[in-house]
Write an enzyme that holds these catalytic residues in place. Structure first.
Site, PDB file in Angstrom:
ATOM      1  N   ARG A  21       0.870  -1.266   0.008  1.00  0.00           N
ATOM      2  CA  ARG A  21      -0.137   0.064  -0.029  1.00  0.00           C
ATOM      3  C   ARG A  21       0.938   1.306   0.189  1.00  0.00           C
ATOM      4  O   ARG A  21       1.562   1.656   0.843  1.00  0.00           O
ATOM      5  CB  ARG A  21      -0.780  -0.013   1.285  1.00  0.00           C
ATOM      6  CG  ARG A  21      -2.035   1.061   1.249  1.00  0.00           C
ATOM      7  CD  ARG A  21      -2.576   0.908   2.710  1.00  0.00           C
ATOM      8  NE  ARG A  21      -1.827   1.820   3.435  1.00  0.00           N
ATOM      9  CZ  ARG A  21      -1.910   1.671   4.737  1.00  0.00           C
ATOM     10  NH1 ARG A  21      -2.342   0.617   5.504  1.00  0.00           N
ATOM     11  NH2 ARG A  21      -1.064   2.452   5.425  1.00  0.00           N
TER      12      ARG A  21
ATOM     13  N   TYR B 168       3.452   5.247  11.978  1.00  0.00           N
ATOM     14  CA  TYR B 168       3.891   3.809  12.391  1.00  0.00           C
ATOM     15  C   TYR B 168       4.904   3.385  11.379  1.00  0.00           C
ATOM     16  O   TYR B 168       4.949   2.119  11.454  1.00  0.00           O
ATOM     17  CB  TYR B 168       2.642   2.969  12.348  1.00  0.00           C
ATOM     18  CG  TYR B 168       1.615   3.077  11.162  1.00  0.00           C
ATOM     19  CD1 TYR B 168       1.627   2.398  10.111  1.00  0.00           C
ATOM     20  CD2 TYR B 168       0.317   3.927  11.314  1.00  0.00           C
ATOM     21  CE1 TYR B 168       1.001   2.541   8.959  1.00  0.00           C
ATOM     22  CE2 TYR B 168      -0.589   4.140  10.348  1.00  0.00           C
ATOM     23  CZ  TYR B 168      -0.097   3.345   9.085  1.00  0.00           C
ATOM     24  OH  TYR B 168      -0.960   3.552   7.996  1.00  0.00           O
TER      25      TYR B 168
ATOM     26  N   HIS C 286      -4.140   4.115   4.528  1.00  0.00           N
ATOM     27  CA  HIS C 286      -5.302   3.168   4.585  1.00  0.00           C
ATOM     28  C   HIS C 286      -6.359   3.887   3.936  1.00  0.00           C
ATOM     29  O   HIS C 286      -6.989   3.396   3.128  1.00  0.00           O
ATOM     30  CB  HIS C 286      -5.389   2.945   5.937  1.00  0.00           C
ATOM     31  CG  HIS C 286      -6.659   1.986   6.077  1.00  0.00           C
ATOM     32  ND1 HIS C 286      -6.825   0.562   5.751  1.00  0.00           N
ATOM     33  CD2 HIS C 286      -7.817   2.335   6.537  1.00  0.00           C
ATOM     34  CE1 HIS C 286      -7.951   0.026   6.056  1.00  0.00           C
ATOM     35  NE2 HIS C 286      -8.625   1.292   6.435  1.00  0.00           N
TER      36      HIS C 286
END
Length: 383
Positions: free
Chosen positions: A278, A291, A282
């Site tokens: 990805r 993160y 998200h």
């Protein structure tokens, strides 16, 4: 080994042979755009080019919608940048009568199925032309005419739904299969187990495509499972499992084509793990920098699925840098124009909120509707 495409694109096609084991990575097209094998024939030049254009269109829409969300022109968006080959390659093998049960970042699959950009943007805007009448969260579009079921935010719910549709087709004797897309995070859900177990027992004509993009929002895949791969989980259910390079359009297509033939021949379901990444958030509600996502993203940039198909097409002489520049420019202009036009469409009528609940409105809904209209009237009077 490189092989050009003249008339037919020759790629590895396993046919009736056994696919690679679930711990190996099936790859036909390298990040440099070179074919690793030159045996078998499956896709002609035009089909590959058509799929490439859909991948580029998917990327352009992603870029536009992320920008429009930041401008406050749409409320939410779930991009699929970097994952185009997985969705386009898998959906491209399906026939008109087959079914798709998506998650919520499956834009490439929707475009392959023929869902119009206008319909997709209507859903993102939630305007009065939206097929779901503005009642569904953006990026959750669908089409009855295209056998593309509306996605849902709860993780993995589409898996048993796809199995149910596949079993219905089998019982009715319909010549149809169901394909469902989900992420690596979905494999930790009970619906994943229920769906694959049932499909394996009853040989449902279903294709499970796990788009393993390495992250379930902020949860890395290494925290998702102790299994060496996701594809290996198929062994426990007694079904076929295959692990493919999810950034390789040709490998995804080939694995999906074999899965389709297996399902149609009565051989049951297949679990395809498309290993990809990805390359963005998200969703527009997410900040991946918090993160450590960006560290991995840098390592994946050279594996861009769009670039590797472009390199192959250019090297073979069926495409050029000039062609590519024109494609990107024209798609950017087209998407801008379509969005501006759909943005002019008004929102759904307030009364539509009370429609489709029952075949006819009950007295309590009429009462609520009248209260709503009174509130709207007072607001209009105060302006």
């Amino acid at each position: 080994m490189r092989c050009g495409i003249k008339g037919f694109l020759y790629i590895v096609w396993k046919g009736s042979n056994k696919m690679l084991e679930t711990e190996e990575l099936l790859q036909y097209l390298t990040p440099e755009g070179e074919l690793t094998y030159d045996i078998g024939g499956l896709l002609d030049d035009k089909r590959v080019l058509d799929l490439y254009k859909i991948m580029v269109k998917t990327r352009v829409i992603d870029q536009k919608m992320l920008s429009y969300q930041r401008q406050g022109r749409i409320g939410f968006y779930a991009p699929c940048t970097g994952q185009e080959a997985a969705f386009v390659g898998a959906a491209a093998v399906l026939r008109e009568q087959d079914w798709v049960f998506p998650a919520y970042r499956d834009l490439g699959a929707a475009l392959v199925r023929g869902i119009s950009v206008e319909s997709i943007i209507d859903q993102l805007l939630g305007n009065s032309a939206d097929l779901s009448k503005g009642r569904q969260i953006p990026s959750h579009f669908g089409s009855r005419s295209k056998n593309y079921v509306i996605g849902s935010s709860p993780i993995a719910t589409e898996i048993p739904q796809a199995v149910g549709a596949a079993m219905a087709a089998k019982i009715l004797g319909d010549d149809a299969v169901a394909m469902t897309f989900f992420g690596d995070g979905a494999t930790s859900e009970g619906d994943f187990h229920v769906g694959l177990n049932f499909a394996g027992v009853f040989l449902a004509p279903c294709i499970f495509v796990c788009v393993n993009n390495q992250w379930a929002i902020s949860m890395p895949v290494k925290r998702q499972t102790a299994s060496k791969t996701i594809a290996v989980k198929a062994v426990a259910y007694g079904i076929k499992g295959v692990r493919v390079d999810g950034n390789d359009l040709l490998a995804v297509y080939a694995a999906s084509k074999e899965a389709l033939e297996r399902a149609l021949s009565g051989g049951g379901p297949t679990l395809i793990e498309a290993v990809t990444f990805r390359m963005g958030p998200h969703s527009t509600s997410d900040d991946p920098k918090k993160y450590g996502h960006d560290v991995q993203a840098e390592a994946w940039r050279d594996k861009d699925p769009i670039m590797r198909v472009k390199k192959m097409l250019v090297a073979s002489g069926v495409w050029s840098e000039k062609d590519d520049e024109y494609l990107w420019q024209s798609l950017n202009e087209e998407m801008t124009n379509i969005f501006q036009e759909r943005e002019k469409i008004p929102p759904p009528r307030p009364e539509s909120l009370f429609e489709d609940v029952y075949s006819s409105r009950d007295w309590n809904l009429d009462e609520q509707l009248n209260e709503l209209l009174e509130v709207i009237g007072r607001q209009d009077d105060s302006r």
